[in-house]
Design an enzyme around this catalytic site. Structure first.
Site, PDB file in Angstrom:
ATOM      1  CG  ASN A   1      -1.817   1.241   1.224  1.00  0.00           C
ATOM      2  OD1 ASN A   1      -2.690   1.344   0.367  1.00  0.00           O
ATOM      3  ND2 ASN A   1      -1.617   2.179   2.143  1.00  0.00           N
ATOM      4  CD  GLU A   2      -1.697   5.656   0.090  1.00  0.00           C
ATOM      5  OE1 GLU A   2      -1.130   6.222   1.035  1.00  0.00           O
ATOM      6  OE2 GLU A   2      -2.860   5.919  -0.257  1.00  0.00           O
TER       7      GLU A   2
HETATM    8  C1  FCB Z   1      -4.299   6.491   2.828  1.00  0.00           C
HETATM    9  C2  FCB Z   1      -3.989   5.213   3.589  1.00  0.00           C
HETATM   10  C3  FCB Z   1      -5.128   4.724   4.443  1.00  0.00           C
HETATM   11  C4  FCB Z   1      -5.837   5.865   5.135  1.00  0.00           C
HETATM   12  C5  FCB Z   1      -6.193   6.951   4.158  1.00  0.00           C
HETATM   13  C6  FCB Z   1      -6.954   8.115   4.779  1.00  0.00           C
HETATM   14  O1  FCB Z   1      -3.126   7.136   2.452  1.00  0.00           O
HETATM   15  O2  FCB Z   1      -3.655   4.191   2.681  1.00  0.00           O
HETATM   16  O3  FCB Z   1      -4.638   3.772   5.335  1.00  0.00           O
HETATM   17  O4  FCB Z   1      -5.091   6.316   6.193  1.00  0.00           O
HETATM   18  O5  FCB Z   1      -5.026   7.437   3.559  1.00  0.00           O
END
Ligand code: FCB
Length: 383
Positions: A149-150
């Site tokens: 994730n990201e």
């Molecule tokens: C993203 C994250 C998620 C959440 C949202 C608001 O960057 O992946 O976990 O915190 O933001």
């Protein structure tokens, strides 16, 4: 009326540490402020929560598996936890919700963090071993896998700004971690393809619509660096979208303004610019891969802006589909209010409110009805 493609996935997204409760990992060990405690107790209430997702006519759900639960000690896998997540996956499928599983949503087993976390030369191999274990277990149940994730938010937040564990502020280490994450993704992708080549593998990238003089740098470094590095090593792109930035807004963004009166801002102080998602999607078209919007949403405790936010974003997503982008699904962030990292529990992202003062009671917000209508009809009404 705008119609979405057949078999479009409509769902919500969550992550383990933000909702499950009872997790011991690098965050919980970083001090009381970073300990999510019981969170929403989703670990014990997942069936009730998936009933709510189903009642919104969702046909998919994105969640993450907590690595620290599965591998609490190096190389030792906890079979009880593997069975727990099997029950989670089956509960989704029984309700007609297609599971999209994230393997790594920012939190780490304590042993891994203690060995140096992502800076450990063997870190990518550790992640690949975890991937292999998980995917071998659930390969017949789960088709869609999101490795990381990201990474483009994780690396700078943890190693440059130093606001999240392990709180490092070092440019060179940031680059090192970014490279390690690229390697981890590639090894994880290979491991999955070896188990079953037809499984669909992607990564969730946080892409922003950059305007003005920061566009060149923002596009190159923030939006595309990871995607370019993992070329030919993914089947789809997971897009998490929250921001539109010019130089000024990027600076302001770092200061969270709570309870602002400005109707263009979310409770986090993030600007609401629905058009941004269209530009980001059009920009991703060149990769020629299917795109799932794996996160999009806002903190809005009063639920005054959420329904319009979803409708407006859906319109721009539809426009990108008309523009030739192969978009196959949308996951609102989030199903439930949850632990928003270093901000803890005040930001309210949920379609379902959690009453933290009353036994974590789930209370659907009015906007959840609006989302349920969109999901049911696979269309949005243009007002
Ligand atoms: C993203 C994250 C998620 C959440 C949202 C608001 O960057 O992946 O976990 O915190 O933001």
């Amino acid at each position: 009326m705008l119609k979405f493609p057949d078999k479009f996935y409509w769902g919500t997204a969550t992550s383990a540490y933000q909702i499950e409760g009872g997790i011991k990992n690098d965050w919980s060990e970083a001090g009381p402020h970073y300990d999510a405690g019981i969170a929403c107790d989703h670990y014990n209430r997942f069936e009730e929560d998936f009933d709510l997702a189903k009642s919104m006519n969702n046909n998919a759900h994105r969640f993450s598996i907590e690595w620290a639960r599965i591998e609490p000690e190096e190389g030792k896998f906890n079979q009880n936890e593997i069975e727990h997540y099997r029950r989670v996956i089956l509960a989704l499928k029984q309700r007609g919700l297609e599971p999209f599983v994230t393997l790594y949503h920012w939190t780490l087993p304590v042993w891994f963090a203690e060995q140096g976390g992502w800076l450990d030369p063997k870190a990518p191999e550790y992640f690949a071993r975890f991937t292999e274990k998980i995917v071998s277990e659930y390969k017949d149940l789960v088709r869609f896998w999101i490795t990381l994730n990201e990474p483009n938010i994780y690396a700078p937040s943890c190693y440059l700004q130093g606001v999240w564990p392990p709180f490092v502020k070092n440019f060179f280490k940031t680059i090192k971690v970014a490279k390690q994450l690229v390697k981890a993704h590639k090894l994880s992708f290979e491991a999955i393809k070896k188990i079953a080549p037809d499984l669909q593998v992607g990564l969730a990238t946080n892409n922003t619509w950059f305007k003005g003089i920061i566009k060149v740098f923002g596009d190159y470094v923030y939006n595309h660096w990871f995607l370019k590095k993992i070329e030919n090593n993914y089947d789809f792109i997971g897009l998490n979208h929250y921001f539109t930035h010019s130089l000024l807004s990027a600076v302001n963004h770092l200061k969270v303004r709570q309870n602002t009166k400005n109707n263009q801002l979310t409770d986090m102080g993030w600007r609401i610019i629905p058009e941004g998602i269209y530009h980001v999607l059009m920009d991703l078209k060149k990769y020629n891969k299917p795109i799932y919007i794996t996160e999009n949403g806002l903190a809005d405790a009063k639920d005054e802006k959420r329904a319009k936010f979803i409708i407006d974003h859906s319109k721009w997503i539809h426009k990108a589909i008309e523009g030739g982008v192969d978009i196959k699904g949308y996951f609102y962030w989030s199903l439930l209010d949850n632990f928003e990292w270093d901000k803890r529990f005040w930001p309210r992202f949920g379609l379902i409110e959690i009453n933290y003062n009353n036994n974590l009671k789930r209370i659907p917000r009015p906007s959840s009805k609006v989302y349920a209508e969109i999901c049911k009809n696979n269309t949005i009404n243009i007002l």
